[in-house]
Design a protein around this motif. Sequence first.
Motif, PDB file in Angstrom:
ATOM      1  N   TRP A   3     106.150  41.545 100.444  1.00 42.94           N
ATOM      2  CA  TRP A   3     107.383  40.908  99.986  1.00 42.94           C
ATOM      3  C   TRP A   3     108.613  41.671 100.470  1.00 42.94           C
ATOM      4  O   TRP A   3     109.600  41.067 100.884  1.00 42.94           O
ATOM      5  CB  TRP A   3     107.393  40.842  98.456  1.00 42.94           C
ATOM      6  N   VAL A   4     108.533  42.991 100.417  1.00 39.33           N
ATOM      7  CA  VAL A   4     109.657  43.807 100.903  1.00 39.33           C
ATOM      8  C   VAL A   4     109.838  43.613 102.401  1.00 39.33           C
ATOM      9  O   VAL A   4     110.959  43.419 102.900  1.00 39.33           O
ATOM     10  CB  VAL A   4     109.427  45.295 100.570  1.00 39.33           C
ATOM     11  N   SER A   5     108.718  43.666 103.141  1.00 37.89           N
ATOM     12  CA  SER A   5     108.794  43.533 104.602  1.00 37.89           C
ATOM     13  C   SER A   5     109.342  42.182 105.023  1.00 37.89           C
ATOM     14  O   SER A   5     110.048  42.076 106.031  1.00 37.89           O
ATOM     15  CB  SER A   5     107.397  43.730 105.207  1.00 37.89           C
ATOM     16  N   GLU A   6     109.046  41.138 104.251  1.00 41.36           N
ATOM     17  CA  GLU A   6     109.539  39.805 104.584  1.00 41.36           C
ATOM     18  C   GLU A   6     111.012  39.629 104.226  1.00 41.36           C
ATOM     19  O   GLU A   6     111.622  38.628 104.578  1.00 41.36           O
ATOM     20  CB  GLU A   6     108.714  38.739 103.842  1.00 41.36           C
ATOM     21  N   GLY A   7     111.590  40.594 103.500  1.00 43.64           N
ATOM     22  CA  GLY A   7     112.999  40.499 103.122  1.00 43.64           C
ATOM     23  C   GLY A   7     113.243  39.656 101.895  1.00 43.64           C
ATOM     24  O   GLY A   7     114.355  39.155 101.692  1.00 43.64           O
ATOM     25  N   PHE A   8     112.217  39.479 101.037  1.00 44.01           N
ATOM     26  CA  PHE A   8     112.373  38.642  99.854  1.00 44.01           C
ATOM     27  C   PHE A   8     113.034  39.382  98.685  1.00 44.01           C
ATOM     28  O   PHE A   8     113.427  38.751  97.714  1.00 44.01           O
ATOM     29  CB  PHE A   8     111.007  38.141  99.361  1.00 44.01           C
ATOM     30  N   VAL A   9     113.102  40.691  98.770  1.00 41.72           N
ATOM     31  CA  VAL A   9     113.482  41.490  97.608  1.00 41.72           C
ATOM     32  C   VAL A   9     114.948  41.892  97.698  1.00 41.72           C
ATOM     33  O   VAL A   9     115.381  42.476  98.691  1.00 41.72           O
ATOM     34  CB  VAL A   9     112.591  42.742  97.487  1.00 41.72           C
ATOM     35  N   LYS A  10     115.671  41.601  96.642  1.00 42.49           N
ATOM     36  CA  LYS A  10     117.100  41.904  96.594  1.00 42.49           C
ATOM     37  C   LYS A  10     117.296  43.338  96.106  1.00 42.49           C
ATOM     38  O   LYS A  10     116.779  43.715  95.062  1.00 42.49           O
ATOM     39  CB  LYS A  10     117.792  40.932  95.641  1.00 42.49           C
ATOM     40  N   PRO A  11     118.039  44.167  96.863  1.00 40.38           N
ATOM     41  CA  PRO A  11     118.244  45.565  96.456  1.00 40.38           C
ATOM     42  C   PRO A  11     118.953  45.669  95.114  1.00 40.38           C
ATOM     43  O   PRO A  11     119.847  44.889  94.797  1.00 40.38           O
ATOM     44  CB  PRO A  11     119.103  46.152  97.581  1.00 40.38           C
ATOM     45  N   ILE A  12     118.530  46.629  94.311  1.00 37.02           N
ATOM     46  CA  ILE A  12     119.164  46.937  93.033  1.00 37.02           C
ATOM     47  C   ILE A  12     119.467  48.426  93.018  1.00 37.02           C
ATOM     48  O   ILE A  12     118.589  49.248  93.327  1.00 37.02           O
ATOM     49  CB  ILE A  12     118.249  46.563  91.851  1.00 37.02           C
ATOM     50  N   ASN A  13     120.678  48.771  92.684  1.00 36.69           N
ATOM     51  CA  ASN A  13     121.079  50.183  92.683  1.00 36.69           C
ATOM     52  C   ASN A  13     120.164  51.005  91.789  1.00 36.69           C
ATOM     53  O   ASN A  13     119.854  50.622  90.661  1.00 36.69           O
ATOM     54  CB  ASN A  13     122.529  50.323  92.186  1.00 36.69           C
ATOM     55  N   GLY A  14     119.746  52.159  92.330  1.00 34.84           N
ATOM     56  CA  GLY A  14     118.933  53.075  91.550  1.00 34.84           C
ATOM     57  C   GLY A  14     117.450  52.784  91.570  1.00 34.84           C
ATOM     58  O   GLY A  14     116.669  53.507  90.953  1.00 34.84           O
ATOM     59  N   LYS A  15     117.027  51.714  92.273  1.00 36.89           N
ATOM     60  CA  LYS A  15     115.616  51.361  92.331  1.00 36.89           C
ATOM     61  C   LYS A  15     115.199  51.153  93.782  1.00 36.89           C
ATOM     62  O   LYS A  15     115.952  50.572  94.566  1.00 36.89           O
ATOM     63  CB  LYS A  15     115.320  50.084  91.542  1.00 36.89           C
ATOM     64  N   SER A  16     113.996  51.610  94.120  1.00 38.20           N
ATOM     65  CA  SER A  16     113.481  51.323  95.450  1.00 38.20           C
ATOM     66  C   SER A  16     113.085  49.856  95.529  1.00 38.20           C
ATOM     67  O   SER A  16     112.840  49.193  94.509  1.00 38.20           O
ATOM     68  CB  SER A  16     112.254  52.201  95.739  1.00 38.20           C
ATOM     69  N   LEU A  17     113.037  49.325  96.755  1.00 35.09           N
ATOM     70  CA  LEU A  17     112.657  47.928  96.933  1.00 35.09           C
ATOM     71  C   LEU A  17     111.246  47.673  96.421  1.00 35.09           C
ATOM     72  O   LEU A  17     110.945  46.594  95.901  1.00 35.09           O
ATOM     73  CB  LEU A  17     112.757  47.549  98.417  1.00 35.09           C
ATOM     74  N   GLU A  18     110.361  48.683  96.555  1.00 35.86           N
ATOM     75  CA  GLU A  18     108.985  48.515  96.084  1.00 35.86           C
ATOM     76  C   GLU A  18     108.933  48.397  94.564  1.00 35.86           C
ATOM     77  O   GLU A  18     108.145  47.621  94.015  1.00 35.86           O
ATOM     78  CB  GLU A  18     108.116  49.682  96.555  1.00 35.86           C
ATOM     79  N   VAL A  19     109.766  49.154  93.876  1.00 35.40           N
ATOM     80  CA  VAL A  19     109.819  49.055  92.410  1.00 35.40           C
ATOM     81  C   VAL A  19     110.325  47.681  91.990  1.00 35.40           C
ATOM     82  O   VAL A  19     109.767  47.033  91.093  1.00 35.40           O
ATOM     83  CB  VAL A  19     110.712  50.168  91.826  1.00 35.40           C
ATOM     84  N   VAL A  20     111.374  47.190  92.649  1.00 34.86           N
ATOM     85  CA  VAL A  20     111.906  45.863  92.343  1.00 34.86           C
ATOM     86  C   VAL A  20     110.851  44.797  92.631  1.00 34.86           C
ATOM     87  O   VAL A  20     110.667  43.850  91.854  1.00 34.86           O
ATOM     88  CB  VAL A  20     113.185  45.582  93.155  1.00 34.86           C
ATOM     89  N   SER A  21     110.137  44.962  93.756  1.00 34.99           N
ATOM     90  CA  SER A  21     109.080  44.009  94.113  1.00 34.99           C
ATOM     91  C   SER A  21     107.992  43.970  93.041  1.00 34.99           C
ATOM     92  O   SER A  21     107.490  42.899  92.677  1.00 34.99           O
ATOM     93  CB  SER A  21     108.481  44.403  95.468  1.00 34.99           C
ATOM     94  N   GLY A  22     107.630  45.147  92.503  1.00 41.02           N
ATOM     95  CA  GLY A  22     106.661  45.193  91.417  1.00 41.02           C
ATOM     96  C   GLY A  22     107.161  44.491  90.168  1.00 41.02           C
ATOM     97  O   GLY A  22     106.384  43.853  89.443  1.00 41.02           O
ATOM     98  N   GLU A  23     108.467  44.577  89.905  1.00 40.23           N
ATOM     99  CA  GLU A  23     109.050  43.868  88.768  1.00 40.23           C
ATOM    100  C   GLU A  23     109.004  42.358  88.985  1.00 40.23           C
ATOM    101  O   GLU A  23     108.776  41.586  88.036  1.00 40.23           O
ATOM    102  CB  GLU A  23     110.487  44.338  88.553  1.00 40.23           C
ATOM    103  N   TYR A  24     109.211  41.913  90.241  1.00 41.65           N
ATOM    104  CA  TYR A  24     109.071  40.485  90.551  1.00 41.65           C
ATOM    105  C   TYR A  24     107.660  40.010  90.217  1.00 41.65           C
ATOM    106  O   TYR A  24     107.465  38.929  89.638  1.00 41.65           O
ATOM    107  CB  TYR A  24     109.344  40.233  92.031  1.00 41.65           C
TER     108      TYR A  24
END
Length: 770
Positions: A427-448
């Motif tokens: 999901w991160v590699s495809e660019g689906f994940v919106k950056p959130i300050n203070g969190k890595s994209l992988e953490v946000v992806s896990g929350e998705y």
Amino acid sequence: MAAYAALLSLKYIIQQIQLHPRPPISLHQNQADSLTDNLNFLQDFLEGYSYGSSISREAVDVLESRIKNAALAAEDLIETRVVDQILVGERVSSSDFHQDLEMVIQDMVFIKKDVMEIKENNIGIEDHLHINSSTLGGAGSSSSPSTRQNAMVGFDDLLIEVMDKLSEQQSNLRIIPIVGMGGIGKTTLARNVYAKPLIMHHFDIRAWVTVSQNYNVQDILIEILLCISKDESLESLSAKSEGELGERVHKSLWGRRYWIVLDDIWSAEAWDKVNLFFPENGQRSRIMITTRVSDVASIGSHGIVMDFLNEEKSWDLLCRSVFEDEDDCPPELEEIGKKIAKNCEGLPLSIVVIGGHLAKSKRTREHWEYISENTNTIVNLEDNERCLKVLQLSYNHLPVHLKPCFLYMGVFPEDNKIRVSCLVKLWVSEGFVKPINGKSLEVVSGEYLQELCDRNLISVHKRGSYGNIKFCSIHDLLRDLCLREAEREKFFYTLVVNGTWDVVAPCEIWNMTQLKHVNFDRLELPDPPTGGKDDEFVLGNLQTLTNIRNFKCGKEIVKRIPNINKLQIFYYEEPQGFLSYCLDNLGHLHKLESLRFSLNPINKPSLNDLVENFILPNSLKKLTLEGTYLKWEEMNTKIGLLPNLQVLKLKASSFVGAEWETVEGQFCNLRYLLINMCSDLEWWTTDSSSFPRLEHLVLQQLDKLNEIPSGIGEIPTLQSIELNLCHDDAVISAKSIFDEQEDLGLRVRVVARDSHLESLAGPNFQVETW
């Protein structure tokens, strides 16, 4: 949705070019600013509009198509330019590129103007996407459900549980949520209880209201009043304000035992807006809600989670749907009928739909075999796509940032168990994940992922050692929905490259500064280039390196992967032995949280060269060792004092020796301990102070271990013990621990070679024969 995913992907590419220390191409600042401005505006639009707005579905489809095409065109231009620059170098002219990019930017400007006009002038017709729930056989209309009771095959135990919760003696008002995916039978369960004479007589007042996605508080209050008073009329109630209606509901319910069913709630907000009208009157009143969203279910503490039917119950429901009050299924159709039921994957709506089809078609083996080979296709076509329409509501209600991630699930094969660590990176590699300050994209992806699980669109298949989701899956009908929506939006274009074993990475890998995850079946890393500056050839974004063969742990490599989080390395002995590998440098990887370390030595003496200076960083949370032949006394110096270690897996020949004695105060945060095939171990001595937070203990193929230390049973956090093909005396010691701790909820599972240990079995002490 494809448009939103395309915007995120293009934004990510632009950001990477702007942040790159040596970008392969340059963007004019005006073009970069204009692109970013338009992308942000269009992203905000897609995130902000809802299906309940006045913008018609046709208008939205056209806009989304234009947005997607413009974003993909810009992405293609930029990526093609990058490739040309790398292959051809300075000979490539940049004027054509900037002219073509300017045309795409102007297209986005026109789209932005059209969006602004639509929003300002309220262009469009009333949204007609919302499907009247009465046509779905699920949510129902506002009419009393007591006249439309369905057979509750397969959920008899839940039916009894719900009736018990409704009639229990606690006097305070209780909220009873029923949660599960669309089509699982939530409404049917509630209807069956609603119509039970025992329950009807238990309450003074009953009311049934269908809330749905586009709820209106005034309409909800009107429906309640129409149910509880025959003197009220829709015309007179419609003229009253929300406050007046709410006051009348509150007064009508006060002092009386009432039961309100709020069917098909999609948000906690809907509950918050009607909650204040239901009085806490000490009359054993109850409110039941049905929902597809786990977050909504959390508003009550006495919920019912509806899961898929097993094969036996699926077959029972199919038989009832096909044959009703007739005799049982003919013997010649039973085998193929059970296959059809299994193909429905435990979803009651699917079973009922396919059962209705079978009931009105010819009952021949040939026809039923055809149905078994085309179950999903027939389910999706039957009754005007009834199943897909029910599931479509769940997709429509998703926030826009979750839609691309959900549609992406269609790329995986049917019945696939999907590794979550891989999925979130994709999901991160495809660019689906919106950056959130203070969190890595992988953490946000896990929350998705967790959000999609909470909405019962993705199922948790298996959890890891400390509760994280390790594998997930998706029901075939939901996967069909993904494929249909993805085809409509032209979403899938996903490129799959199959790797091979024994890959040697090119030296250029050290120039790939944006790399985050490297995963091969077996990979060898080359030495980094020499002679560069201190900040050159540093993979500062690299988080994952898996299956690295003969990892050279020299200082020059370690300092170039400073932020590595997960590392899997294994060593096959070379002619010169292990002298060239410096494992003491692992201690300098201060961000490392997960390490898997495997050895396959030809001779044990040379092994000492490698593990003698084995040093681990304090940041480790998970450690797996195999073939290291460490001595048990080295556990105290190398592992026991790691302050953050939560999971420790000791696999075959990781430790040798007959006795392990732990030292007080070690393993202070360990939650999960596995010992597998450490065949020398006979005696293990410890007390509860060495494992103060241990939750799960797994012992496998320990033929000589005489007992589990009694101190293990004194650990207050201990939840389970598992013994697989261990010494009988160890099993007996586990039984002693269990007998002392049974009241605390300890569970024990034993897999034994001999059946004589089955006499120890009982509740929460499971014994299986291998």
